[in-house]
Design a protein around this motif. Structure first.
Motif, PDB file in Angstrom:
ATOM      1  N   UNK A 168       0.910  -1.048  -0.095  1.00 22.11           N
ATOM      2  CA  UNK A 168      -0.018  -0.066  -0.008  1.00 22.11           C
ATOM      3  C   UNK A 168       0.770   1.209  -0.040  1.00 22.11           C
ATOM      4  N   UNK A 169       2.040   1.072   0.300  1.00 22.50           N
ATOM      5  CA  UNK A 169       2.983   2.302   0.622  1.00 22.50           C
ATOM      6  C   UNK A 169       4.118   2.515  -0.328  1.00 22.50           C
ATOM      7  N   UNK A 170       4.541   1.353  -1.381  1.00 25.33           N
ATOM      8  CA  UNK A 170       5.643   1.333  -2.005  1.00 25.33           C
ATOM      9  C   UNK A 170       5.917   2.549  -3.026  1.00 25.33           C
ATOM     10  N   UNK A 171       4.846   2.722  -3.993  1.00 30.04           N
ATOM     11  CA  UNK A 171       4.906   3.798  -4.866  1.00 30.04           C
ATOM     12  C   UNK A 171       5.045   5.213  -4.473  1.00 30.04           C
ATOM     13  N   UNK A 172       4.349   5.296  -3.152  1.00 31.50           N
ATOM     14  CA  UNK A 172       4.380   6.573  -2.545  1.00 31.50           C
ATOM     15  C   UNK A 172       5.929   6.901  -2.045  1.00 31.50           C
ATOM     16  N   UNK A 174      10.921  13.557 -11.838  1.00 28.88           N
ATOM     17  CA  UNK A 174      10.271  12.690 -10.622  1.00 28.88           C
ATOM     18  C   UNK A 174       9.814  11.256 -11.196  1.00 28.88           C
ATOM     19  N   UNK A 175       9.270  11.399 -12.074  1.00 25.82           N
ATOM     20  CA  UNK A 175       8.775  10.000 -12.908  1.00 25.82           C
ATOM     21  C   UNK A 175      10.122   9.236 -13.479  1.00 25.82           C
ATOM     22  N   UNK A 176      11.219   9.959 -14.156  1.00 21.53           N
ATOM     23  CA  UNK A 176      12.188   9.074 -14.562  1.00 21.53           C
ATOM     24  C   UNK A 176      12.995   8.400 -13.166  1.00 21.53           C
ATOM     25  N   UNK A 177      13.097   9.078 -12.266  1.00 19.93           N
ATOM     26  CA  UNK A 177      13.816   8.533 -10.955  1.00 19.93           C
ATOM     27  C   UNK A 177      12.912   7.400 -10.376  1.00 19.93           C
ATOM     28  N   UNK A 178      11.558   7.722 -10.492  1.00 18.38           N
ATOM     29  CA  UNK A 178      10.521   6.625 -10.094  1.00 18.38           C
ATOM     30  C   UNK A 178      10.571   5.324 -10.996  1.00 18.38           C
ATOM     31  N   UNK A 179      10.883   5.474 -12.226  1.00  9.43           N
ATOM     32  CA  UNK A 179      10.859   4.391 -13.233  1.00  9.43           C
ATOM     33  C   UNK A 179      12.398   3.806 -12.945  1.00  9.43           C
ATOM     34  N   UNK A 180      13.272   4.538 -12.637  1.00 10.38           N
ATOM     35  CA  UNK A 180      14.709   3.718 -12.224  1.00 10.38           C
ATOM     36  C   UNK A 180      14.572   3.050 -10.860  1.00 10.38           C
ATOM     37  N   UNK A 181      13.959   3.388  -9.787  1.00 12.02           N
ATOM     38  CA  UNK A 181      13.851   2.626  -8.736  1.00 12.02           C
ATOM     39  C   UNK A 181      12.952   1.386  -8.900  1.00 12.02           C
ATOM     40  N   UNK A 182      11.907   1.466  -9.752  1.00 16.15           N
ATOM     41  CA  UNK A 182      11.375   0.356 -10.085  1.00 16.15           C
ATOM     42  C   UNK A 182      11.808  -0.770 -10.892  1.00 16.15           C
ATOM     43  N   UNK A 183      12.923  -0.177 -11.800  1.00 18.76           N
ATOM     44  CA  UNK A 183      13.704  -1.320 -12.503  1.00 18.76           C
ATOM     45  C   UNK A 183      14.349  -2.092 -11.195  1.00 18.76           C
ATOM     46  N   UNK A 184      14.893  -1.172 -10.436  1.00 16.26           N
ATOM     47  CA  UNK A 184      15.959  -1.760  -9.278  1.00 16.26           C
ATOM     48  C   UNK A 184      15.333  -2.900  -8.621  1.00 16.26           C
ATOM     49  N   UNK A 205      12.665  -4.476  -9.299  1.00 18.79           N
ATOM     50  CA  UNK A 205      11.600  -5.219 -10.095  1.00 18.79           C
ATOM     51  C   UNK A 205      11.285  -6.608  -9.565  1.00 18.79           C
ATOM     52  N   UNK A 206      11.999  -7.237  -8.982  1.00 19.57           N
ATOM     53  CA  UNK A 206      11.803  -8.618  -8.193  1.00 19.57           C
ATOM     54  C   UNK A 206      11.747  -8.619  -6.961  1.00 19.57           C
ATOM     55  N   UNK A 207      11.512  -7.433  -6.307  1.00 18.35           N
ATOM     56  CA  UNK A 207      11.297  -7.321  -4.900  1.00 18.35           C
ATOM     57  C   UNK A 207       9.695  -7.047  -4.731  1.00 18.35           C
ATOM     58  N   UNK A 208       9.333  -6.026  -5.185  1.00 21.82           N
ATOM     59  CA  UNK A 208       7.712  -5.729  -5.117  1.00 21.82           C
ATOM     60  C   UNK A 208       7.283  -6.132  -6.466  1.00 21.82           C
ATOM     61  N   UNK A 209       5.753  -6.156  -6.457  1.00 25.38           N
ATOM     62  CA  UNK A 209       4.958  -6.512  -7.827  1.00 25.38           C
ATOM     63  C   UNK A 209       4.574  -5.306  -8.333  1.00 25.38           C
ATOM     64  N   UNK A 210       5.591  -5.036  -9.501  1.00 27.82           N
ATOM     65  CA  UNK A 210       5.498  -3.743 -10.493  1.00 27.82           C
ATOM     66  C   UNK A 210       4.950  -4.416 -11.624  1.00 27.82           C
ATOM     67  N   UNK A 211       3.800  -3.895 -12.386  1.00 26.16           N
ATOM     68  CA  UNK A 211       3.487  -4.293 -13.725  1.00 26.16           C
ATOM     69  C   UNK A 211       3.916  -3.167 -14.480  1.00 26.16           C
ATOM     70  N   UNK A 212       4.847  -3.446 -15.587  1.00 29.31           N
ATOM     71  CA  UNK A 212       5.542  -2.483 -16.278  1.00 29.31           C
ATOM     72  C   UNK A 212       4.342  -1.504 -17.283  1.00 29.31           C
ATOM     73  N   UNK A 213       3.475  -2.287 -17.501  1.00 30.75           N
ATOM     74  CA  UNK A 213       2.538  -1.630 -18.373  1.00 30.75           C
ATOM     75  C   UNK A 213       1.680  -0.682 -17.593  1.00 30.75           C
ATOM     76  N   UNK A 214       1.609  -0.626 -16.355  1.00 28.38           N
ATOM     77  CA  UNK A 214       0.669   0.202 -15.507  1.00 28.38           C
ATOM     78  C   UNK A 214       1.563   1.175 -14.717  1.00 28.38           C
ATOM     79  N   UNK A 215       2.948   1.401 -15.210  1.00 29.38           N
ATOM     80  CA  UNK A 215       3.793   2.230 -14.415  1.00 29.38           C
ATOM     81  C   UNK A 215       3.452   3.638 -14.211  1.00 29.38           C
ATOM     82  N   UNK A 216       2.907   4.238 -15.378  1.00 34.49           N
ATOM     83  CA  UNK A 216       2.495   5.610 -15.420  1.00 34.49           C
ATOM     84  C   UNK A 216       1.071   5.791 -14.566  1.00 34.49           C
ATOM     85  N   UNK A 217       0.225   4.725 -14.621  1.00 35.30           N
ATOM     86  CA  UNK A 217      -0.928   4.557 -13.936  1.00 35.30           C
ATOM     87  C   UNK A 217      -0.658   4.482 -12.472  1.00 35.30           C
ATOM     88  N   UNK A 218       0.279   3.807 -12.122  1.00 32.58           N
ATOM     89  CA  UNK A 218       0.541   3.693 -10.644  1.00 32.58           C
ATOM     90  C   UNK A 218       1.098   5.087 -10.054  1.00 32.58           C
TER      91      UNK A 218
END
Length: 612
Positions: A400-404, A425-435, A437-450
């Motif tokens: 419930x907190x990871x993207x925030x 901010x979005x560019x850095x957000x994408x970078x951290x989600x790539x790092x 990516x196997x720790x939390x459930x991030x669906x690449x197709x919904x990155x901007x929506x998240x």
């Protein structure tokens, strides 16, 4: 009181008598509904609700849906108790017990293997490898169950129990096999039912902590099961089983855009619905408060402060529409009950300060020749075990907190900057989600929506402000900003430390086991030096997830040599990633002079203090 003519002084009678006399007076309260047929009895109400026409109607609808087409139950997997509880619920509501996919380990258990098979379990290997015949036979078996069977099917889409209590990335094999009859039009539809199971206290909590530190799990045997039955004498609180709204696989797949993989999209949707249905208990909030407090504060966490912080954190979770299971008026009672339930992990001192409880275990019984990680010192193990168990109850809340938290980390790591562009901010957000990516459930197709959803939540909680020109600046909810950064600190710091040691460890081809051991050894050394502050950074699951991310990003090269998998680092590119990540990690603000004291303070021993 003369100025308040419209008010009654209800304390006037109290001033002329004692408190005891007042509370022990004759009490004949007025009831709100004197025509009610029964007195309020919560146990009876629970039964009445379950038997109510409304609930029975919904159950009948599910049963009717099951009669029309195959049904697949997809529960989250946190404990061996999951499939037992699913069977119990089905039996309670007179639904046929599902055919459950179970690991081959259980088949070899004397008596238990046959009992499980008699209750519709079927067994599968953990890995099919290159055995094409076995894969074909198993695939055909699953499809036959779907096409010709009259029982629901159940399997865990995560593939295995989550030792960390975070959802694992979905596995696609069983889902692909189960949906193949629909895609090939052998059945008209399949009903998908995601299920979340949330535990007040997990049966295997201690075992999971050992596994995450590198101690292999014991082999499943009937004798081991019988020896472990005494654990059931302890109290484990409630289990919250949340059946998500069933949905038609046919309708869902029909609406998936053509450029997306239908199985992948459905799998991520199932896991997301499981996570959204997670129930946050009082102890989950206590764990977050205590973890944060121990990380940054020298002073004890007294009960009064704990009540205040848990109440505040519960209000935050409610703003995020998270389901919590205790009333705000009873926070103190809920905390005391939760501490009692977890008395093997936490306790209140004579001064009403919350403390972690030492591990009562002889570490000499660990077979060090079978360790999956580095041979940690006894002192490190004794400090880390209760911290890992505490983290087990923090992790379910992180969904419930990871993207925030990622956005907050970006803003807080650039404190000298007052305003940020949306793109930065979005560019850095994408970078951290790539790092991660196997720790939390991030669906690449919904990155901007998240990202947009997280911005809305941050704005709601006064953690971020959007200017008229679209630029973003931090809000003034400093307490929550610090908490989010601190909760994710052990993840990012473990990843960074792992990455930093790779150029030396993987200058030549190395096995994953060797890399994990050397990375864990370096993390332990950094904890001793005081450069790292949280023992959870030692988790071999964090190290392994980091390696998967690096491999996925092309920074860790893989090669098969004589049947063995080896890895080598792409040094130059990795150094660039390390530099970027270093700039985003926020070291918790410590209220003590010695950084090493942060780690030592995490444990309080009777008679001696653990030393790192």
């Amino acid at each position: 009181m003369s100025a308040f003519t419209n008010y009654t002084d209800i304390l006037s009678c109290r001033r002329s008598s004692s408190d005891f006399t007042w509370v022990s007076r004759d009490f004949s309260p007025s009831h709100s509904n004197v025509t009610a047929p029964n007195k309020t009895d919560h146990n009876r109400i629970h039964q009445d609700v379950l038997r109510s026409p409304r609930i029975q109607k919904i159950i009948q609808e599910i049963k009717l849906e099951m009669k029309n087409n195959p049904v697949i139950f997809l529960p989250s997997h946190r404990s061996y108790a999951d499939f037992i509880l699913m069977a119990y619920v089905a039996f309670h509501y007179e639904i046929e017990l599902p055919c459950v996919a179970a690991g081959m380990d259980f088949q070899s258990m004397w008596l238990m293997g046959q009992l499980l098979r008699d209750t519709h379990a079927f067994f599968m290997r953990r890995s099919f490898g290159d055995d094409k015949l076995y894969k074909a036979v198993f695939d055909e078996y699953v499809q036959t169950l779907v096409i010709s069977g009259d029982l629901p099917i159940e399997f865990f889409i995560e593939g295995t129990r989550s030792r960390s209590a975070k959802s694992l990335l979905p596995k696609f094999g069983m889902l692909s096999m189960s949906l193949a009859p629909l895609l090939e039009e052998h059945v008209s539809d399949i009903t998908i039912v995601p299920v979340n199971l949330s535990y007040d206290r997990t049966l295997e909590e201690s075992l999971f902590s050992f596994e995450l530190l590198g101690v292999p799990k014991p082999k499943e045997t009937t004798s081991g099961l019988l020896k472990a039955l005494h654990m059931l004498d302890e109290k484990y609180g409630n289990v919250y089983i949340n059946f998500c709204k069933p949905f038609s696989a046919k309708v869902y797949l029909k609406n998936i855009p053509s450029q997306l993989s239908p199985i992948t999209d459905l799998a991520f949707t199932v896991v997301d619905r499981q996570q959204r249905s997670c129930v946050v208990s009082c102890f989950n909030l206590i764990s977050m408060v205590l973890t944060n407090h121990l990380l940054v504060n020298d002073e004890p966490l007294y009960l009064k402060q704990l009540v205040s912080d848990v109440s505040w954190l519960r209000s935050v979770m409610q703003e995020l529409s998270v389901s919590t299971v205790f009333a705000i008026a009873n926070v103190l009672n809920a905390i005391e009950e939760a501490i009692h339930l977890h008395k093997s992990l936490v306790k209140l001192s004579n001064e009403s300060a919350l403390q972690l409880v030492p591990v009562d275990l002889a570490l000499s019984c660990i077979n060090k020749s079978r360790l999956k990680g580095h041979e940690l010192t006894d002192e490190t193990m004794l400090i880390s075990l209760p911290v890992f168990t505490l983290q087990h109850y923090v992790n379910p809340c992180l969904y419930f907190l990871v993207n925030m938290a990622l956005i907050t980390t970006v803003l807080q790591s650039n404190r000298d900057t007052s305003y940020f562009t949306w793109d930065f901010v979005f560019q850095k957000f994408q970078f951290l989600r790539r790092i991660l990516a196997f720790e939390f459930i991030f669906y690449k197709k919904k990155e901007e929506e998240d990202f947009l959803e997280a911005l809305k939540k941050l704005e709601l909680l006064n953690m971020i402000e959007e200017q008229e020109d679209g630029r973003l600046c931090p809000g003034n909810h400093f307490k929550l900003q610090a908490l989010l950064c601190n909760l994710f600190y052990p993840f990012l710091s473990s990843y960074l430390c792992t990455m930093k040691c790779l150029p030396n460890v993987c200058s030549d081809w190395q096995s994953q086991g060797t890399i994990v051991k050397k990375a864990q050894a370096e993390i332990e050394a950094e904890l001793v030096r005081g450069n790292l502050l949280h023992p959870y950074s030692l988790s071999i699951e964090l190290i392994q997830s980091c390696l998967k991310s690096l491999q996925n990003m092309g920074l860790l090269l893989m090669s098969k040599m004589n049947g063995f998998v080896r890895y080598k680092v792409a040094r130059t590119t990795l150094l660039n990633i390390i530099s970027q990540l270093e700039g985003l990690i926020i070291r918790p603000v410590e209220k003590c002079n010695d950084a090493r004291a942060n780690v030592k303070r995490l444990m309080t021993f009777t008679g001696k203090q653990a030393k790192l």
